[in-house]
Design an enzyme around this catalytic site. Structure first.
Site, short mmCIF file in Angstrom:
data_model
loop_
_atom_site.label_atom_id
_atom_site.label_comp_id
_atom_site.label_asym_id
_atom_site.label_seq_id
_atom_site.Cartn_x
_atom_site.Cartn_y
_atom_site.Cartn_z
N CYS A 1 35.76 50.19 31.94
CA CYS A 1 35.51 51.59 31.63
C CYS A 1 34.03 51.76 31.28
O CYS A 1 33.33 50.79 31.00
CB CYS A 1 36.36 52.01 30.44
SG CYS A 1 38.10 51.67 30.68
N ARG B 1 32.11 52.49 37.00
CA ARG B 1 32.88 51.54 36.21
C ARG B 1 34.36 51.92 36.12
O ARG B 1 35.19 51.12 35.70
CB ARG B 1 32.31 51.45 34.79
CG ARG B 1 30.91 50.90 34.76
CD ARG B 1 30.38 50.94 33.35
NE ARG B 1 31.03 49.96 32.51
CZ ARG B 1 30.59 48.75 32.26
NH1 ARG B 1 29.45 48.36 32.81
NH2 ARG B 1 31.23 47.93 31.48
N TRP C 1 39.04 53.20 33.63
CA TRP C 1 39.75 52.41 34.65
C TRP C 1 41.01 51.95 33.95
O TRP C 1 40.97 51.11 33.06
CB TRP C 1 38.89 51.23 35.09
CG TRP C 1 39.44 50.50 36.27
CD1 TRP C 1 39.28 50.82 37.59
CD2 TRP C 1 40.22 49.29 36.26
NE1 TRP C 1 39.92 49.91 38.39
CE2 TRP C 1 40.51 48.97 37.61
CE3 TRP C 1 40.72 48.47 35.27
CZ2 TRP C 1 41.26 47.86 37.96
CZ3 TRP C 1 41.47 47.35 35.62
CH2 TRP C 1 41.73 47.05 36.96
N ASN D 1 36.85 50.18 25.65
CA ASN D 1 36.86 49.43 26.91
C ASN D 1 37.46 48.07 26.61
O ASN D 1 37.00 47.38 25.69
CB ASN D 1 35.41 49.28 27.41
CG ASN D 1 35.33 48.50 28.71
OD1 ASN D 1 36.33 48.34 29.41
ND2 ASN D 1 34.14 48.02 29.02
N GLY D 2 38.49 47.66 27.35
CA GLY D 2 39.09 46.35 27.12
C GLY D 2 40.59 46.45 26.97
O GLY D 2 41.20 47.47 27.35
N GLU E 1 32.07 37.96 53.75
CA GLU E 1 31.46 39.10 53.04
C GLU E 1 31.55 40.37 53.90
O GLU E 1 31.83 41.45 53.39
CB GLU E 1 30.00 38.76 52.68
CG GLU E 1 29.17 39.91 52.14
CD GLU E 1 29.71 40.55 50.85
OE1 GLU E 1 30.69 40.05 50.27
OE2 GLU E 1 29.16 41.59 50.46
N LYS F 1 33.44 43.79 52.70
CA LYS F 1 32.79 45.11 52.65
C LYS F 1 33.65 46.14 53.37
O LYS F 1 33.84 47.23 52.90
CB LYS F 1 31.39 45.07 53.32
CG LYS F 1 30.29 44.43 52.54
CD LYS F 1 29.81 45.19 51.32
CE LYS F 1 30.56 44.86 50.08
NZ LYS F 1 30.34 43.65 49.37
N GLU G 1 37.02 46.89 51.35
CA GLU G 1 36.96 47.58 50.07
C GLU G 1 36.53 49.04 50.16
O GLU G 1 36.97 49.84 49.36
CB GLU G 1 36.18 46.81 49.00
CG GLU G 1 34.72 46.66 49.19
CD GLU G 1 34.08 45.86 48.06
OE1 GLU G 1 34.61 45.77 46.96
OE2 GLU G 1 32.99 45.32 48.31
N HIS H 1 43.57 27.35 64.92
CA HIS H 1 44.63 26.80 64.08
C HIS H 1 45.54 27.89 63.51
O HIS H 1 46.27 27.65 62.55
CB HIS H 1 44.02 25.97 62.94
CG HIS H 1 43.21 24.82 63.44
ND1 HIS H 1 43.79 23.71 64.03
CD2 HIS H 1 41.87 24.61 63.47
CE1 HIS H 1 42.83 22.87 64.40
NE2 HIS H 1 41.66 23.40 64.07
N LYS I 1 33.35 48.71 39.26
CA LYS I 1 32.16 47.88 39.50
C LYS I 1 32.17 46.61 38.67
O LYS I 1 31.87 45.53 39.15
CB LYS I 1 30.90 48.71 39.17
CG LYS I 1 29.59 47.99 39.43
CD LYS I 1 29.32 47.89 40.91
CE LYS I 1 28.00 47.21 41.21
NZ LYS I 1 27.96 46.73 42.60
O1 M6R Z 1 29.38 41.60 38.78
P1 M6R Z 1 29.89 40.44 39.56
O2 M6R Z 1 28.95 39.95 40.60
O3 M6R Z 1 30.38 39.32 38.69
O4 M6R Z 1 31.17 41.01 40.33
C1 M6R Z 1 31.99 40.18 41.10
C2 M6R Z 1 32.94 40.99 41.95
O5 M6R Z 1 33.79 41.77 41.16
C3 M6R Z 1 32.18 41.91 42.91
O6 M6R Z 1 31.31 41.19 43.73
C4 M6R Z 1 33.18 42.68 43.81
O7 M6R Z 1 33.83 41.80 44.67
C5 M6R Z 1 32.45 43.78 44.56
N1 M6R Z 1 33.21 44.97 44.57
C6 M6R Z 1 32.16 43.41 45.96
O8 M6R Z 1 31.55 44.42 46.68
#
Ligand code: M6R
Length: 614
Positions: free
Chosen positions: A2, A27, A75, A101-102, A487, A491, A494, A510, A609
């Site tokens: 959050c 966030r 969140w 937050n938490g 990666e 992208k 997500e 395989h 995030k």
């Molecule tokens: O802040 P961090 O790099 O530790 O975050 C790790 C992942 O949560 C972050 O890379 C997530 O996979 C992103 N949404 C990828 O785009």
């Protein structure tokens, strides 16, 4: 997860808080709310489910005024993301208000105790127990600060809170317990700010203090005090933040993600600045605290991270093993604790994290440190917990990354690992001076190469226009480009919600080859390196099964156009730097696909995030 913002001072708090929340919406965006202490001496709250824009509309029809206030973007963890569960939460008798937050792990037990004492709850959240407890303590005769401390001591789990009480008007109390995300205190002139992340308050002040685990703070417009949970004062460590507020705003771009992709040449320059000595062919990483003795002693490296940062580590392994010759294992931070890694004093653990506050990465880091490893980190968020607990770190220099989909932090962390590999190999004597000079020289062209990829954005958009309706994608790569395939797939899934798999191309036969037909396009990273021929053969196999192939290839490779259906050309880059260049078209392709599908690029569904829960 959050986002929290607080303000106390002469200005109107709600406007400042709303502005700050806009910078933190990445966030969490399940609900949002603001509480302010109004002239009549009571707390007023505006909150609504959904995005911050709903709250903004509410504030237009029902304005809020006051010189002290707290705000929140949520969140959801406990309780549905509806208005009833939106923060801030008010105590039963209206004397205390909170944002949080938490996760309060023992909230059920605490809630039962409070209910037995006659407290009625207005939400389904774990948060509400905190505010009710503070009020109960105040009503039993405790002074506000003591009531807050008493309450905090009873909470289990990782939590960050900000609390206001009618007994101490125009004052804020905040605390950090564990790794639920940080709290940055912003020191102004006759006004004080706080936020879960720097960009929220950066336009007001650059002087900041970061709360450590189990620390709390008391803020008035003209004073601040940091203390432990027993009330002992702790001397403040004030940081001056170098980020400029402009870089935390969207500017002329439609989305933060788009802006951040285009910032990559600049973030690469910032990453090299002051660290690469082009004249003498050397790399300097002062915050890493590397010595020849340490570099030579380390005989095993674990890289630990989550999501995009994990894929960065997969590529970094190639750099470190190839140059520094340290056996390197890359582990998901969320799994690190559960497989009993073999660690001793000659082991180093490198955590990669953009936010510096990912709960899994912090837990893995703390475990590694407790078991005697040398803890290193590559971190973007300055002053974050990950940076603070490490024996040595590399500040990423990506600047604020707001888009939930990580882009520039990925490429800068790759550059950082390249620098680390150079520095370690220099100290360990695993490469010649000549080779080191060549590696350093290669870096000089990197920003320009990245810029040249960006110049072709219109082509990636055109490709996205052709493929945005597809339901499945397969991404293939080999060697150091295999992590780039993963990666690229991450992208796409997500932000556009298209199913995508990233696979090492040689593994296709395989199993995954069974998936290929005319509805399953394949993106194959086939730039010119020692695995090029093998990638061509993989492309042919996919074509033979009716697949449509989009190849990422090196400029000048005319032959590949006979193999693939579409070709994305990228400039030739030195092998260990190629992933940094090859990922950029994949970022832009995903971006344009998501835009065409009408998806919310910067705030994809269900994601946040910073993932500050396990
Ligand atoms: O802040 P961090 O790099 O530790 O975050 C790790 C992942 O949560 C972050 O890379 C997530 O996979 C992103 N949404 C990828 O785009």
């Amino acid at each position: 997860m959050c986002g929290i913002v607080g303000y106390v001072g002469p200005r109107q708090a709600p406007a400042i808080i709303l502005q700050g929340l806009k910078r933190l919406e990445y966030r969490g965006y399940d609900s949002a709310g603001i509480a302010a202490l109004e002239e009549n001496g009571r707390f007023a709250i505006r909150r609504d489910a959904g995005k911050l824009s709903n709250l903004e509309t509410l504030l237009q029809s029902s304005p809020l005024e006051g010189h002290a206030g707290i705000g929140h973007t949520r969140w959801a963890t406990h309780g549905k993301p509806n208005q009833r569960n939106a923060h801030p939460h008010l105590s039963m008798n209206g004397r205390v208000v909170i944002v949080h937050n938490g996760i309060v792990e023992n909230f059920l037990e605490l809630r039962e105790e409070l209910e037995a004492e006659g407290v009625t709850f207005a939400s389904d959240t774990d948060t509400e127990v905190i505010v009710q407890m503070v009020e109960r303590y105040i009503e039993s005769g405790l002074e506000m600060e003591t009531a807050v401390r008493q309450t905090l001591k009873q909470l289990r789990g990782a939590n960050a809170v900000v609390i206001m009480g009618l007994d101490r008007p125009n004052e804020l109390f905040c605390a950090r317990l564990g790794n639920a995300g940080g709290i940055a205190l912003g020191l102004g002139d006759n006004e004080m700010f706080l936020a879960s992340d720097i960009p929220a308050i950066l336009e007001h002040t650059r002087r900041m203090i970061f709360l450590e685990n189990r620390q709390m703070a008391h803020l008035t417009p003209t004073s601040y005090r940091i203390m432990d949970l027993d009330g002992q004062t702790i001397p403040p460590d004030i940081h001056t933040i170098a980020w400029d507020p402009v870089s935390a705003a969207k500017g002329e771009f439609k989305h933060f993600m788009q802006k951040e992709i285009f910032e990559q040449p600049r973030s690469i320059v910032d990453t090299l600045r002051g660290r690469v000595d082009f004249e003498n062919g050397r790399v300097h990483l002062p915050e890493m605290n590397l010595t020849p003795e340490l570099a030579q002693r380390i005989n095993k490296l674990y890289i630990t991270a989550c999501g995009t940062s994990f894929y960065s580590g997969l590529a970094g392994k190639f750099m470190i093993e190839n140059l520094a010759r340290i056996p390197t294992e890359v582990t998901y931070a969320s799994e690190f604790r559960y497989y009993d890694p073999i660690i001793d004093e000659d082991t180093a653990v490198l955590a990669i994290t953009q936010s510096g506050e990912t709960a899994d990465t912090l837990a893995a880091s703390e475990q590694a440190k407790a078991e005697g490893a040398t803890l290193w980190s590559i971190v973007n968020a300055f002053g974050s917990q990950s940076m603070r607990i490490s024996h040595g770190y590399i500040p990423m220099q990506a600047g604020p990354e707001i888009g939930v989909a990580s882009t520039k932090a990925f490429t800068t962390s790759l550059v950082d690992q390249y620098l680390l590999a150079c520095a370690l190999s220099d100290l360990r004597g695993t490469i010649s001076r000549r080779k080191l000079r060549q590696l350093v020289d290669d870096l000089a062209q990197l920003p320009d190469l990245a810029g040249r990829v960006l110049d072709h954005d219109a082509e990636y958009e055109e490709l996205a226009n052709q493929f945005f309706k597809v339901h499945n994608f397969l991404y293939l790569g080999r060697g150091i480009n295999y992590p780039i395939a993963r990666e690229g797939a991450l992208k796409l899934k997500e932000i556009s919600y298209i199913h995508a798999e990233g696979y090492p191309a040689g593994e296709m036969k395989h199993g995954p080859i069974a998936l290929i037909d005319e509805t399953m396009p394949v993106i194959a990273i086939a730039t010119k390196d020692h695995l090029y021929e093998k990638m061509i053969s993989q492309i042919q196999q996919a074509k033979a099964r009716g697949g449509t192939v989009i190849a990422v290839a090196t400029e000048g490779d005319a032959a590949i156009a006979n193999e693939a259906d579409h070709v994305i050309y990228v400039p030739e880059a030195p092998p260990l730097l190629a992933p940094i260049i090859n990922v950029i078209p994949l970022q832009l392709f995903s971006y344009h696909v998501a835009v065409r599908r009408g998806a919310d690029v910067d705030q994809p569904r269900n994601l946040a995030k910073s993932v500050t829960v396990e």
